[in-house]
Structure formats: C-alpha cells, structure tokens
Design a protein around this motif. Structure first.
Motif: not given
Length: 77
Positions: A41-68
């Motif tokens: 579990a620790h290795a999986a979380r470490r490989e995945f990276g910062n969950v909060g940052q992934v969520k924020e980047l995903t939300r930004q992509m959603w907003a950009g896709a909607w605008l496009e």
C-alpha cells in the motif's frame, strides 16, 4: 450538453472512487509479487504521487475540456 458545474459532488465522488480503485489495484499487484500489505500500500501511494495534486489537475482538465467543447460548438453554430 452536460455542464461540468452541474454536479460537482458527484464528479468528485467518482474521481475519489477512481483513485481508490487505482491504488487498490496497484496494492494487490504488489502483494501478488510478495510484498506485505502495508509495504504494498505504501509503495502504491508513493508511485501514484500526491492525491490532492492529481485531483486538482484533473479538475483543471475538466474545466479546460468544457471550455474547448463550448468554443467548438459556438464555431459550428
């Protein structure tokens, strides 16, 4: 057209579930290779990276896709 701001809680819940599913799958794969559950579990979380940052980047992509999409529909109209 489905607007991205219509049901943000539902989308966020789906994103949380997707991340959880990804981490669970990565943990199971590591356990199948012989790691202990905690280490896997620790290795999986470490490989995945910062969950909060992934969520924020995903939300930004959603907003950009909607605008496009909106701009493309306006050009077609």
């Amino acid at each position: 057209m489905r607007f991205p701001f219509r049901r943000p809680r539902r989308r966020d819940a789906e994103l949380d579930e997707e991340i959880r599913s990804h981490l669970d799958m990565a943990t199971r794969e590591r356990m199948a290779r012989g790691q202990s559950p905690d280490a896997a579990a620790h290795a999986a979380r470490r490989e995945f990276g910062n969950v909060g940052q992934v969520k924020e980047l995903t939300r930004q992509m959603w907003a950009g896709a909607w605008l496009e999409r909106l701009l493309a529909e306006m050009r077609q109209a």
